[in-house]
Design an enzyme around this catalytic site. Structure first.
Site, PDB file in Angstrom:
ATOM      1  N   GLY A  50      16.942  67.516 -23.058  1.00 50.37           N
ATOM      2  CA  GLY A  50      17.483  68.358 -24.124  1.00 50.37           C
ATOM      3  C   GLY A  50      18.063  69.694 -23.699  1.00 50.37           C
ATOM      4  O   GLY A  50      19.022  70.173 -24.293  1.00 50.37           O
ATOM      5  N   GLU A 106      14.405  76.102 -22.897  1.00 49.29           N
ATOM      6  CA  GLU A 106      14.103  75.034 -23.859  1.00 49.29           C
ATOM      7  C   GLU A 106      15.293  74.784 -24.774  1.00 49.29           C
ATOM      8  O   GLU A 106      16.080  75.701 -25.046  1.00 49.29           O
ATOM      9  CB  GLU A 106      12.929  75.468 -24.751  1.00 49.29           C
ATOM     10  CG  GLU A 106      11.608  75.580 -24.033  1.00 49.29           C
ATOM     11  CD  GLU A 106      10.795  74.302 -24.155  1.00 49.29           C
ATOM     12  OE1 GLU A 106      11.394  73.213 -24.306  1.00 49.29           O
ATOM     13  OE2 GLU A 106       9.567  74.397 -24.120  1.00 49.29           O
ATOM     14  N   ASP A 110       9.675  74.210 -31.720  1.00 47.77           N
ATOM     15  CA  ASP A 110       9.431  73.785 -33.103  1.00 47.77           C
ATOM     16  C   ASP A 110       7.964  74.111 -33.450  1.00 47.77           C
ATOM     17  O   ASP A 110       7.661  75.235 -33.839  1.00 47.77           O
ATOM     18  CB  ASP A 110       9.740  72.292 -33.190  1.00 47.77           C
ATOM     19  CG  ASP A 110       9.728  71.762 -34.607  1.00 47.77           C
ATOM     20  OD1 ASP A 110       9.947  72.545 -35.539  1.00 47.77           O
ATOM     21  OD2 ASP A 110       9.520  70.543 -34.786  1.00 47.77           O
ATOM     22  N   ARG A 172      24.188  64.368 -27.828  1.00 52.34           N
ATOM     23  CA  ARG A 172      23.878  65.455 -26.898  1.00 52.34           C
ATOM     24  C   ARG A 172      25.137  66.195 -26.461  1.00 52.34           C
ATOM     25  O   ARG A 172      25.116  67.386 -26.185  1.00 52.34           O
ATOM     26  CB  ARG A 172      23.192  64.908 -25.638  1.00 52.34           C
ATOM     27  CG  ARG A 172      21.782  64.384 -25.855  1.00 52.34           C
ATOM     28  CD  ARG A 172      21.124  64.155 -24.498  1.00 52.34           C
ATOM     29  NE  ARG A 172      19.951  63.299 -24.566  1.00 52.34           N
ATOM     30  CZ  ARG A 172      18.727  63.704 -24.920  1.00 52.34           C
ATOM     31  NH1 ARG A 172      18.525  64.964 -25.248  1.00 52.34           N
ATOM     32  NH2 ARG A 172      17.722  62.867 -24.939  1.00 52.34           N
TER      33      ARG A 172
HETATM   34  P1  5GP Z   1       7.449  71.115 -30.374  1.00 54.53           P
HETATM   35  O1  5GP Z   1       6.410  70.720 -29.374  1.00 54.53           O
HETATM   36  O2  5GP Z   1       7.857  72.556 -30.299  1.00 54.53           O
HETATM   37  O3  5GP Z   1       7.042  70.736 -31.762  1.00 54.53           O
HETATM   38  O4  5GP Z   1       8.655  70.155 -30.134  1.00 54.53           O
HETATM   39  C1  5GP Z   1       9.722  70.419 -29.365  1.00 54.53           C
HETATM   40  C2  5GP Z   1      10.494  69.136 -29.160  1.00 54.53           C
HETATM   41  O5  5GP Z   1      10.660  68.378 -30.392  1.00 54.53           O
HETATM   42  C3  5GP Z   1      11.882  69.468 -28.699  1.00 54.53           C
HETATM   43  O6  5GP Z   1      11.953  69.646 -27.310  1.00 54.53           O
HETATM   44  C4  5GP Z   1      12.684  68.270 -29.209  1.00 54.53           C
HETATM   45  O7  5GP Z   1      12.616  67.204 -28.282  1.00 54.53           O
HETATM   46  C5  5GP Z   1      11.967  67.822 -30.470  1.00 54.53           C
HETATM   47  N1  5GP Z   1      12.616  68.367 -31.683  1.00 54.53           N
HETATM   48  C6  5GP Z   1      12.055  69.181 -32.594  1.00 54.53           C
HETATM   49  N2  5GP Z   1      12.933  69.498 -33.562  1.00 54.53           N
HETATM   50  C7  5GP Z   1      14.091  68.848 -33.266  1.00 54.53           C
HETATM   51  C8  5GP Z   1      15.388  68.811 -33.886  1.00 54.53           C
HETATM   52  O8  5GP Z   1      15.687  69.415 -34.941  1.00 54.53           O
HETATM   53  N3  5GP Z   1      16.330  68.051 -33.250  1.00 54.53           N
HETATM   54  C9  5GP Z   1      16.081  67.370 -32.105  1.00 54.53           C
HETATM   55  N4  5GP Z   1      17.086  66.650 -31.584  1.00 54.53           N
HETATM   56  N5  5GP Z   1      14.869  67.398 -31.489  1.00 54.53           N
HETATM   57  C10 5GP Z   1      13.888  68.134 -32.063  1.00 54.53           C
END
Ligand code: 5GP
Length: 188
Positions: A50, A106, A110, A172
């Site tokens: 990503g 990053e 999220d 992507r």
């Molecule tokens: P976290 O551990 O912060 O919840 O998740 C981060 C990961 O969730 C990101 O690296 C990504 O792979 C995925 N992710 C979370 N929200 C989105 C989004 O709106 N779009 C995409 N494509 N991936 C997301």
């Protein structure tokens, strides 16, 4: 299927930030980073896949010496495409980071669980400094506190693609950031 610039392809609802807005913001962040890290080479660590597009765009605009390295993670999410699953390193860094100035790059923070896991792992390897730079930040979904040093955009609670972020490995390569059309989401 060919993607023309900023004409929203099937499966996408709307453009959130145009390519020009994205590029402008990355340039601003690159200037901030260049002003901060003047003493020693900076190591950018990208999370595959990503953050690749963001990291390369950023690195090209940083004016101080930069090294790059990548790691890859697998997330065992409670549901497909859900954030906040259990994280495991599936490809480690090629080199150590001891005594280096490190910036974790990053695509999106999220819940913050992935970033927290990576930060703890990297901190244990003895860097001189360790910062976070993210393209997107969704603070409304945060489950654990994460200090973000550089971020391009805060985004709403919608699934976003483009600039390295995918849905089922697609989108992507879009230069802009778009909201996925919920109607295009399939269960598999
Ligand atoms: P976290 O551990 O912060 O919840 O998740 C981060 C990961 O969730 C990101 O690296 C990504 O792979 C995925 N992710 C979370 N929200 C989105 C989004 O709106 N779009 C995409 N494509 N991936 C997301």
């Amino acid at each position: 299927m060919t993607y023309r610039k900023e004409i929203v392809p099937p499966g996408l609802e709307r453009v959130l930030f145009t390519e020009a807005q994205v590029n402008r913001r990355i340039a601003e962040i690159a200037a901030e980073i260049s002003a901060k890290y003047t003493e020693r080479p900076l190591k950018l660590i990208g999370v595959l896949k990503g953050s690749v597009f963001f990291l390369t765009a950023l690195a090209r605009l940083i004016t101080v010496p930069v090294k790059i390295d990548f790691l890859a993670i697998s997330t065992f999410a409670p549901q497909p495409r859900a954030s906040g699953g259990v994280v495991r390193i599936s490809k480690d860094l090629d080199e150590g980071i001891e005594n280096e100035d490190v910036l974790l790059v990053e695509d999106i923070v999220d819940t913050g669980l992935t970033t927290r896991y990576l930060l703890q792992m990297l901190a244990g390897r003895g860097p001189n400094t360790l910062g976070i730079c993210t393209l997107l930040d969704r603070t409304s979904k945060r489950l654990v506190p994460v200090t973000i040093h550089y971020r391009c955009f805060e985004i709403p609670d919608r699934f976003v693609v483009g600039c390295g972020l995918d849905y089922k490995q697609l989108y992507r390569n879009l230069g802009y950031l778009a909201v996925l059309d919920p109607a295009a989401v399939t269960a598999d």
